[in-house]
Structures are given as C-alpha cells and as structure tokens.
Write an enzyme that holds these catalytic residues in place. Structure first.
Site, PDB file in Angstrom:
ATOM      1  CG  HIS A 191      -8.088 -37.777  11.923  1.00  0.00           C
ATOM      2  ND1 HIS A 191      -8.004 -39.148  12.336  1.00  0.00           N
ATOM      3  CD2 HIS A 191      -8.878 -37.712  11.113  1.00  0.00           C
ATOM      4  CE1 HIS A 191      -8.909 -39.842  11.663  1.00  0.00           C
ATOM      5  NE2 HIS A 191      -9.581 -38.897  10.723  1.00  0.00           N
ATOM      6  N   GLY A 199      -5.957  -2.622   3.916  1.00  0.00           N
ATOM      7  CA  GLY A 199      -5.118  -3.830   3.408  1.00  0.00           C
ATOM      8  C   GLY A 199      -5.708  -4.877   3.209  1.00  0.00           C
ATOM      9  NE  ARG A 200      -8.204  -5.128   9.108  1.00  0.00           N
ATOM     10  CZ  ARG A 200      -7.486  -4.255   9.484  1.00  0.00           C
ATOM     11  NH1 ARG A 200      -6.317  -4.120   9.069  1.00  0.00           N
ATOM     12  NH2 ARG A 200      -8.325  -3.081  10.435  1.00  0.00           N
ATOM     13  CE  LYS A 253       3.706  -2.884   9.191  1.00  0.00           C
ATOM     14  NZ  LYS A 253       2.914  -2.079   8.159  1.00  0.00           N
ATOM     15  CE  LYS A 273      -4.088   1.924   2.300  1.00  0.00           C
ATOM     16  NZ  LYS A 273      -5.198   1.820   3.398  1.00  0.00           N
ATOM     17  CD  GLU A 326      -3.664  -6.085  10.338  1.00  0.00           C
ATOM     18  OE1 GLU A 326      -2.404  -6.862  10.543  1.00  0.00           O
ATOM     19  OE2 GLU A 326      -4.087  -5.739   9.121  1.00  0.00           O
ATOM     20  CD  GLU A 384       7.322  -7.234   7.667  1.00  0.00           C
ATOM     21  OE1 GLU A 384       7.207  -7.588   8.746  1.00  0.00           O
ATOM     22  OE2 GLU A 384       7.085  -6.169   6.922  1.00  0.00           O
TER      23      GLU A 384
END
Length: 553
Positions: free
Chosen positions: A386, A269-270, A518, A208, A355, A214
């Site tokens: 399982h 963003g999400r 960050k 963005k 978030e 990262e």
C-alpha cells in the site's frame, strides 16, 4: 590472492551476448516453455528454507554461463581463503572470520599459528555466565535490586544487527526490557533514559574501537546521567559494560576489566552480531536460544563451503543479483519480509550489503566499468503493498525483489496468516506474469452491452490497468522464524554478499567512505567553537555554518 578483472573473462563476453538474446524474453514464455521450471529453479535446505528463484529472467543457459564465471573468477578458492583465515581484507590487512564465531564443530581455526577458537569459547562462556546471572536476577544493581532493563549503546553493526535479531525473535523474549540507542541526536538517548530506572538498568557500550563518536558521545552522556543519580563512581561496575576490541580505551572510559567482553579485529562491524556484540541478544532470548542461532548460521556456513555451486543457495542468489545489476543495469534490490517481527531486516541488510559492496575501485586499484553493489531497500509486507508496490508493478524501473515469509506464524489469529501468505503469493505471481490482458476487458459488462460504443473505453482501461509483469522475484519460505532458522537466513545473505564482492572484484570488508565522513565531521565540529569566520570550507558548507552560528550569538 589472484585478482581477476570481471570484464576480461571469457564468461563476461558470453554473458553479454546471451543477455542481448534473452533481455526481452517474458517470464510468461519461460514458464510456458517449461512446466517443470519450479522444480529446476528452487532449492530446499533441510526442509527449513525453500528458495524459489524460478520467477527470474534466467534460463538454464544463463545459470550455466554465470556458474562458468564463478570458475573463471576462482570463487571456490576465494571461499577457502576466507574460511582458512587468509587476510582477504587486504586494505586493512585483516582476516575475515565471522564464520569462526559460530563454528559449532569447534574445529581449530588458526591466525598466526594460534587457534582463535580458544578465545571465542572463553568469551562465549563469559557471556553465558553473565547473561544467566542477569536473567535469573542474581546480578544486582548498586541498590541491591535485580536488573530489569538493558540499554545497548552502539551504531552501525553494533546496533542494526542486534536490534534486528531481538525484534525478529521477540516470541522467545524473556522479562528483560531491551533498548537500543544509536543516533547522536540527543533525543534518542533522552527518550530511553526517561523510560528506565538507573538502579535496575545496565548499559552495554558496543564499539569496536571504543572511539566511535556517536557511540561514545551517547555513552558519556549516559554515564553522566547515571553518576548524577548514583553519586558514587564505583557504582559503574554494576551497571556499565564494554563490547569492544580495544580493551585499553574501555578501561580509560571507566569500565571494569571484568565487565569487558572482547571481540577481535578479524570481525567486521556489520558481521559482528555473532560475537560479544550480540550480548543484548543473549540477554533478550537466553544463551540456549543464542546457541541455536549460532547453530543455524553454522549449518549455512557448511552448506556454503561444501555444496557444489549449482545447488549452493548463497552463490545462486549472488549470481542472480549480479545478472540484474551488471547486465540489466538495475540499481536497486528490494527486501520484503512478510513477518512483522522481521520489520528491521531490510534496514539491517542495507548496511550489510551497501557498506560491503558500495565500492567503485577494483582490487587492482582501477575504477570499475560496471555497476557494483545495488541500493537495498524494503519494508514488511503487506505494508509495502500500500506504499510503493505500485511503482514496481507499473513503473519504469526494473527492481528485483526478495520475498520472505514463514510457513508457520507465532501468532495464529483467526485467518490472518493465510491472508498474509495469499498476499505474498499474489504479489510474486502478479509481478512475474501480470494479470490484466485484453481478454479480461472484453469479458466486462461494457463489451457485452455495446461493443462499438465502448470499444475506445475498453482500450483505454486496458492501458491504464495493465500490469505487464516480467518483474523478477525470489521467494524464500522459512518453516518458522526461530533462532536456528534466523541464523540460517542471516548467514545466507552474508555469504551472498561475499560472493557478489568477489565476482565484482572489489573489497567487501572495508568502509573507507564511512571513515572519511567521520573525519570531516570532526573538523567541522572543532570549527563550531571558533567564533571567527573560517574560510577553509567551500562556500556552501561555510554559509550553512555561518547561518547556524547566527542563532547562537
């Protein structure tokens, strides 16, 4: 927008009293008292999605009181405010308009008297033309070869959403290979670079702000790797593209202006997979399928906006979630897609929900006195059965679960899908009602042979094998995992999360906790280049830094 404290509403006190009355009522009794419970507590949407919420510890009174809460909290007006472009993300002074990205009616949506649909449609057309050029083989790499691989470099919403969708829609995939790189751990990038040929690969740098550490670390390393082989800086124009709000930063990185696919600050963003961030989705399944994906989301938007609350799927699911989180004190919600293609869906919902609603400060700046967003987790069925279903069946935690399954499979291999559906139904039935009772054990061979001798064993077996049930679930049946239906499902959960945040009186569309982490990482990173001992950190952090540095003397 008026902010209302949840605990100061009339409905809050009514719900607290109601909870004390029914908190120990068993689902068995609720079904015995009403043979038509399924019909009353399920919603069929377009015959595409059926949502059965009858296996929840609720009555018609529970729903009434929860729906009354939506009126007191003025939810209807909050929905209008979001759809109209009001700046409901108050801490960042932004509108929240991911719904505009899939506005297939193309009706005008204004911000500051400007119709943002003009920009959205311009970018959509640009993505269409580019994706068709790549898919058809007309877009060439620097040596004249057609493109075979796409590498999407992003993190969070720039990775989880597109990655989840391309996996979920693999049956619609074309010949292009799609790779996702998110982790700053160099291994993630190296493993992808080892699989691709730079001559036939394009890189989508999805960020963005075009400053996310990262993403930009991976982007610069990919750029260096590429230029080391191509040896010409101008070759970047055929291979590197930006999906971003910040055009200036993308240009400084070296992206050609023609290769920048913009989105906007009013896209969280999400919630951004519907924007240019979804370019990797388009390159995987084609633009026509992406349009169907948008159409599905748009249909759910219309349902959410226009449907009365008592028949509104996102609102009902949000109210049920709040019922467990706030009143029962449940801390988690589990998501179980019974479809292997949907294996990334729980991870995607983790970010979307946690978030958004992982907040402890109300809109009025006060610390809340109740639980807010739940911890989201899950795995594909039947794998989870399982692994951790034992805890849900016989443990001490109340864990509301969403079970999601397609009616039709993309892969009809003998009787696999019928067995999958059987497991889906068996788990929700057993979680609700349990299966082991004393009558079951009295029918065993032990009882028939010698009741006196085996009386204690029967009792012990009953205790160890008993599943008491009363564990709540929602069952979501989807006709088939298609682009349209997946769009419906994702938008459903987006709106559910919005409703939860509004009723909990928190801001769902910022993420200041992420931002703080960050900043601290940047400070620590700078200190690694200082060989002297730094005393500005706590003893634990400083000790860990010193120990790490001791290996690099």
């Amino acid at each position: 927008m008026k902010n209302i404290n949840l605990t100061e509403t009339k409905s809050w006190n009514i719900l607290k009293n109601h909870f004390n009355i029914i908190k120990n009522v068993h689902l068995k009794d609720l079904f015995l008292s009403d043979p038509h419970r399924f019909n009353k507590f399920s919603i069929n949407f377009e015959n595409k999605i059926l949502v059965d919420f009858s296996k929840n510890r609720i009555t018609k009174d529970t729903l009434k009181y929860l729906l009354d809460l939506t009126k007191e909290m003025n939810l209807k007006n909050a929905i209008k405010n979001m759809f109209s472009g009001m700046r409901i993300n108050e801490t960042e002074n932004r509108s929240v308009l991911h719904i505009a990205l899939r506005n297939q009616k193309n009706s005008p949506i204004f911000i500051n008297d400007y119709n943002i649909m003009l920009d959205i449609n311009h970018v959509l057309k640009k993505m269409k033309n580019f994706s068709e050029s790549v898919i058809n083989g007309n877009w060439k790499g620097y040596t004249g070869k057609s493109i075979s691989d796409i590498v999407n470099i992003g993190i969070g919403g720039s990775d989880l959403g597109p990655y989840m969708v391309t996996e979920a829609l693999r049956p619609y995939k074309n010949h292009l290979n799609i790779h996702y790189v998110s982790n700053i751990d160099g291994t993630h990038l190296v493993e992808v670079l080892n699989k691709i040929n730079p001559e036939t690969t394009i890189f989508l740098i999805s960020s963005k702000t075009f400053t996310t550490d990262e993403t930009m670390t991976n982007a610069y390393s990919a750029k260096m790797w590429f230029l080391k082989i191509s040896k010409e800086k101008n070759t970047l124009d055929q291979h590197f593209f930006a999906l971003t709000v910040d055009v200036k930063n993308a240009l400084e990185f070296g992206i050609n202006i023609k290769n920048i696919f913009q989105f906007w600050n009013w896209v969280g963003g999400r919630f951004s997979l519907w924007s240019s961030v979804g370019l990797s989705i388009i390159l995987s399944i084609g633009f026509d399928n992406f349009k169907k994906f948008l159409n599905g989301a748009c249909a759910m938007d219309n349902h959410f906006y226009h449907t009365e609350h008592k028949k509104n799927i996102p609102i009902i699911l949000a109210l049920i979630s709040i019922w467990y989180t706030v009143f029962f004190g449940s801390e988690t919600e589990a998501i179980f897609p019974y479809d292997q293609y949907m294996h990334k869906f729980p991870s995607y919902l983790q970010q979307l929900n946690m978030e958004s609603n992982g907040k402890s400060i109300s809109k009025t700046g006060q610390r809340v006195s109740y639980q807010t967003g739940p911890i989201i987790w899950g795995a594909p069925g039947t794998n989870g059965q399982h692994a951790f279903f034992q805890l849900i069946h016989q443990g001490t935690k109340l864990i509301p679960c969403d079970f999601i399954v397609p009616i039709y499979s993309h892969n009809n291999l003998t009787d696999h899908h019928i067995k999958l559906i059987s497991n889906f139904l068996a788990q929700t039935k057993t979680l609700a009602f349990g299966t082991m009772d004393e009558f079951y054990f009295k029918k065993t061979i032990f009882f028939k042979k010698n009741i006196k001798h085996y009386k204690d064993k029967i009792k012990t077996d009953f205790l160890f094998k008993q599943c008491t049930g009363n564990q709540p679930t929602n069952s979501i049946l989807i006709q088939k995992i298609t682009p349209y239906n997946l769009g419906l499902l994702i938008a459903l959960y987006e709106h559910k999360i919005f409703v939860q945040g509004h009723l909990l009186n928190i801001f769902s569309f910022d993420q200041w906790g992420v931002e703080l982490g960050k900043k601290i990482a940047e400070i620590i990173y700078r200190n690694f280049n200082n060989r002297e001992k730094i005393n500005s950190f706590d003893s634990s952090t400083q000790g860990l830094i010193s120990f790490y540095k001791s290996f690099y003397k």
